[in-house]
Design an enzyme around this catalytic site. Structure first.
Site, mmCIF file in Angstrom:
data_model
loop_
_atom_site.group_PDB
_atom_site.id
_atom_site.type_symbol
_atom_site.label_atom_id
_atom_site.label_comp_id
_atom_site.label_asym_id
_atom_site.label_seq_id
_atom_site.Cartn_x
_atom_site.Cartn_y
_atom_site.Cartn_z
ATOM 1 C CE LYS A 1 -4.045 -2.085 2.177
ATOM 2 N NZ LYS A 1 -5.097 -1.968 3.186
ATOM 3 C CG ASN B 1 -7.477 0.724 -0.641
ATOM 4 O OD1 ASN B 1 -7.694 1.796 -1.202
ATOM 5 N ND2 ASN B 1 -8.438 0.000 -0.107
ATOM 6 N N GLY C 1 -4.853 -1.183 18.224
ATOM 7 C CA GLY C 1 -3.932 -1.488 17.129
ATOM 8 C C GLY C 1 -3.357 -0.208 16.547
ATOM 9 N N GLY D 1 -1.447 -0.502 13.344
ATOM 10 C CA GLY D 1 -0.918 -0.901 12.037
ATOM 11 C C GLY D 1 -1.613 -0.153 10.905
ATOM 12 C CB THR E 1 4.555 -2.007 19.857
ATOM 13 O OG1 THR E 1 4.581 -3.401 19.586
ATOM 14 C CG2 THR E 1 5.951 -1.436 19.850
#
Ligand code: NAP
Length: 528
Positions: free
Chosen positions: A313, A338, A382, A384, A407
């Site tokens: 992407k 995308n 999340g 990501g 993280t």
């Protein structure tokens, strides 16, 4: 009476191997029932093969009334065993007598005088039978594909030349497509292996004499063969012609994507002459850009656009930026595209429909428009790629977002970019959010028992959105439903982002019901 051959068509040919005449005949019947347009009788694997038996097998194959190619493949070119020239010529002679419309002989064998003379005599006395001269390279592309082709023609100009090589990468496919396109003759050129699969389907678009398919997933005779039923149904074989517009999904991996089924069903329903294929592009920016450039540089391929998924992407966005072409504002903000739309002039523009898909799914289920999300407390789990698109969408409408991530550093940098808050995933138990969106892979097949939310944190007044769509009803959504919270599935987001892509690709409204049905059916009959 031999079958009339139409040299304007591309025969969808199924290779049949069988232990005896009965088994062979049964497989031929099955191939025809599934839509085969020609049969390749692969004789080399038949136990105790004699010239007489070969003739019987061709007779059995001819009962389908489909054109028959008799092939006795040499071991070093992918066959089951090696044949002496005397045995091979005797077998092929019986096949011609039994009515095979084509016999296949390897260039290496035909180049030998002892084979060439009897085969030439055979062909001269049976004008209805044509020779397919073949060459197969399993280690990668031929050193010089065009020279190999010229060598074949110089030996027997009436031959149908068949050149097949292993694609080590999808970018190896273009040489094969170029030869097919430029030769303007009856010929067969395609690539083996997963990386070569697109050439098996595009053979029809580029005008090959035939392409090979397997009877089913277990009966392939070469690496990368696609089952005939998949060619017919998934890739809409009957609709393909030289005018067909090409779309597809670029990613790695792409094998299990629902997108080909979803787009091809929508094209079928809307009677649009287009096909959507999976394009597995291994590598990074360089390989991605080389692939898109190669597709677009061949106007005769008629590429209309691409969906783009992991890991390409950001490569898609940078590709368009480097060319100085149009990128929609959201792709630029999210840092990923995308969707690539290829214009008639070969200009490639970049879009992002993940954002629209997520926001549409959320607001339609909540029964509100996006403005209603202004100042709403949202927990995004999340940090990501999907979280990025979701956070960009929410920040755009002024929602109060907290990003929770395993993280924590990644949560912080995403939050900083979009001016929201960040926390470690363990802090979710203290969330005050009324909208919770899972953008991690927790709960995704095969890890279906995992749930990103700790027990007792969900409340009935919450809206809980899980972007994971396989399974449709994740543990998170089950838990939310149980306490009476509103739920939004990842399947809903998937369908809506695909619908947005369809609008960009085709310029019309897609058939939502068809798209939804394909996704629901594939994901086992749940509801969005
Ligand atoms: P990604 O960029 O790889 O991000 C994965 C995220 O999941 C990261 O935040 C990662 O945390 C977190 N994560 C992974 N394993 C975890 C674990 N065991 N415990 C806690 N956190 C974990 O992936 P992506 O592209 O954003 O995709 C995420 C999910 O979205 C996919 O799995 C897929 O199910 C779904 N998806 C849905 C659609 C749709 O249309 N519905 C489209 C694409 C993707 P760290 O940063 O700590 O590694």
């Amino acid at each position: 009476m031999l079958t009339d051959i139409d040299y304007n068509m591309t025969y969808l040919t199924v290779s049949i191997t069988g232990s005896d005449a009965e088994h062979f005949a049964e497989q031929c019947r099955q191939a025809k029932a599934q839509g085969a347009e020609a049969i390749e009788a692969r004789l080399d694997g038949v136990k105790g093969l004699t010239a007489t038996l070969a003739g019987e097998l061709v007779t059995a194959a001819r009962k389908t009334k489909l054109p028959v190619i008799a092939t006795c493949r040499e071991k070093e070119e992918g066959g089951a065993k090696s044949f002496s020239i005397a045995d091979k010529t005797a077998i092929l002679a019986e096949c011609v007598k039994a009515g095979a419309e084509f016999i296949d002989c390897e260039l290496k064998v035909f180049a030998q005088k002892e084979a060439q003379e009897p085969i030439k005599q055979l062909l001269k006395s049976h004008a209805d039978c044509r020779l397919i001269l073949s060459a197969h390279q399993f280690k990668g592309p031929f050193a010089n594909l065009n020279m190999k082709y010229e060598a074949m023609l110089s030996l027997w100009p009436m031959a149908i030349c068949k050149l097949v090589y292993q694609a080590r990468h999808i970018n190896d496919c273009f040489e094969a497509l170029d030869l097919l396109h430029n030769a303007g003759k009856d010929m067969i050129v395609f690539c083996m292996g997963q990386a070569g699969q697109m050439t098996r389907v595009l053979a029809k678009k580029v005008g090959a004499f035939l392409t090979f398919a397997s009877l089913d997933e277990h009966n392939g005779t070469a690496p990368g063969q696609i089952p005939v039923s998949q060619m017919k149904r998934l890739y809409s074989w009957d609709r393909l012609d030289r005018e067909t517009e090409i779309f597809g999904l670029i990613g790695n991996p792409v094998g299990h994507s629902l997108s080909p089924a979803l787009f091809n069903a929508a094209f079928d329903k809307d009677n649009i002459n287009a096909v959507y294929l999976p394009f597995c592009v291994e590598g990074e920016q360089e390989q991605f850009s080389a692939f898109v450039d190669a597709m677009v540089a061949r106007p005769w391929l008629g590429v209309g656009g691409f969906s783009v998924t992991i890991p390409h992407k950001t490569h898609a966005l940078d590709f368009v930026k480097q060319k100085g072409e149009f990128v929609d504002g959201l792709s630029a903000t999210i840092g990923a595209a995308n969707t690539l739309k290829v214009g008639f002039n070969g200009i490639v523009c970049g879009y992002n429909t993940d954002y629209a898909g997520a926001m549409d799914a959320l607001t339609s289920r909540m029964g509100v428009d996006t403005h209603a999300l202004h100042q709403v407390e949202v927990a995004v789990i999340g940090a990501g790629g999907v979280a990025r698109a979701v956070v960009a969408g929410l920040a755009d409408v002024g929602a109060h977002v907290t990003v929770y991530n395993r993280t924590v550093q990644k949560a912080r940098s995403l939050a900083e970019e979009f001016r929201c808050r960040a926390a470690g995933i363990e802090e979710l138990s203290r969330t005050q959010a009324t909208v919770v969106i899972n953008c991690t892979s927790l709960g995704m097949h095969p890890d279906i028992e995992s749930c990103p939310m700790p027990e007792g944190v969900l409340k009935p007044e919450m809206t809980v959105f899980d972007t994971v769509y396989n399974p449709i009803r994740t543990r998170l959504l089950e838990a939310a439903e149980k306490i009476g919270a509103k739920t939004v599935t990842g399947a809903e987001m998937f369908v809506r982002q695909a619908m947005a892509q369809y609008r960009i690709f085709i310029g019309t409204e897609p058939n939502e019901k068809i798209m939804r049905n394909v996704v629901m059916e594939a994901l086992s009959g749940g509801r969005p």
